[in-house]
Design an enzyme around this catalytic site. Sequence first.
Site, PDB file in Angstrom:
ATOM      1  CG  HIS A  46      -2.230  -0.730   0.896  1.00  0.00           C
ATOM      2  ND1 HIS A  46      -3.464  -0.133   0.890  1.00  0.00           N
ATOM      3  CD2 HIS A  46      -2.449  -2.015   0.562  1.00  0.00           C
ATOM      4  CE1 HIS A  46      -4.384  -1.017   0.581  1.00  0.00           C
ATOM      5  NE2 HIS A  46      -3.798  -2.178   0.373  1.00  0.00           N
ATOM      6  CG  ASP A  82      -4.412   3.132   1.762  1.00  0.00           C
ATOM      7  OD1 ASP A  82      -5.605   2.738   1.784  1.00  0.00           O
ATOM      8  OD2 ASP A  82      -3.494   2.448   1.290  1.00  0.00           O
TER       9      ASP A  82
END
Length: 491
Positions: free
Chosen positions: A20, A120
């Site tokens: 990520h 994110d």
Amino acid sequence: NNVSNIDRHIAVFPFPFGSHSGTLFRLVRRLATDAPTVTFSFFSTPKTIESLFSPSKNIPHNIKPYVVSDGVPEGHAFSGNPEEPISLYLAAVEEGEGLKGVLKAAEAEIGQRIGCVMSDAFLWFAGDLAGEMVVPWVPFMVGGAGTNVDNLFRPKTWIGEDPSPVIYMFIFEQTANGRIKILFLGVPKSKRYIIGRENDVVKFIPGFSELRLGDLPMGVLFGNLESPFAIMLHKMGRALPKATAVVINSFEKINQEINQDLKPKFEMFLNVSPFDSISWSSSSAPPSLDSDKYGCIPWLDNHAAASVAYISFGTSATPPPIEIVALAEALEVSGTPFLWSLKDNFKELLPEAFMERASELGKIVPWAPQEQVLAHGSVGVFVTHCGWNSVLESIVAGVPLIGRPFFGDHHLNTWMVTNVWKIGVSLEGGVFTKTGTMSALELVLSHEKGRELREQIGNFKELALKAAGPEGSSTHNLNTLLEVVTKYNLQ
Ligand code: UDP
């Protein structure tokens, strides 16, 4: 929205696990290259900062690293549960106070207030932080559409007993701002688990029609719905409509249905991938982050076209020892040339003297420049866990896949790859066995079926490259994103 002309200071919060943080970093690198006078402060844990900002990497001057606590207490002994580091990190940052402290420090150092928060999408609380500062919040969905399933369909309300043999019921709920409707799935408590129903094919998820129930990510319909991770996904679903723009690591044409379903639910919904592909023709594309430290490319240069199996299970998954052995045996017995990205500490699981015997046949490296490897003409198949980045990268390279999913969205992605997009195959029984792996390799590398898969993934490759081309939708969306993060004001 007002547009500001002053160069901005942008705060970036990655989810510091798996691939990520690297994926958001690449998006930010792309934006920072295009907006050299804007400053991006990148807040992450010591470990991720160290690996992303290593001196050998070509990092634009306007991305500044800032360390945030990983929440791990001094001398902490980990239990081995993979969710534990995530829970510790979330506990440390969710409250916001910790993040506010580092934000202030960065503002003081840069001499400029934060004008936008990128994060994110998992870090739903970054939306609250942006809200308090009255600046745009721009969440990025790294996992592509697979994450949307968690977002849209997490059971929220239990609605009595199951009235029919059909265990699924739907309710609609209006979110607080009244702007969007989110569909939730209600399942009686007693039937939260799906034992015995894994093979039911469900049709209730837009863009994921014909989905096998057992391939839904854990924590959505079954499994522990109260784990910090599952709760985080649920809160993400609630928070996303507040975003100024939701950015997704995908391209519109790969799943038009889900795109159409999500677009009206958000202020802006921007598919921006493949934004950093090496096959991408734009001259402004920054050079790849990865160097070929272990000589993968020269090794591939010595092989015939479409003959090599490239093997990698991403940053977090590793097959159980018995499957590593089965995969190794299948490669050796079938004589398939292979390039295997396998961390050194797992090498001891290989069959005895495997590498001595197979050194002519294959190469094992602790890390491969995956995008370059997949783009190399001698790679004929990608043996993968079907992490979203890996699926996208394989599409961009036009290489068919053999999927061995482990957790999270891997099963869902594998299902789409094999059953819907028809760009890859899965393994007999879902795991590596010697014979099952040999037949999957043979199917993709030598059979008519392989040709069909290659042709089909070639079609998707074309769509992906078109999206990222000069007139493409992802390029257009990337420009919009750049405008939003560098210029939009909420007040
Ligand atoms: N990757 C790489 N070299 C390797 C293994 C992985 O460059 O040897 C990269 C790969 O290109 C991809 C990412 O790591 O961008 C893995 O992301 P994915 O979403 O596929 O899986 P995850 O790590 O999140 O499970």
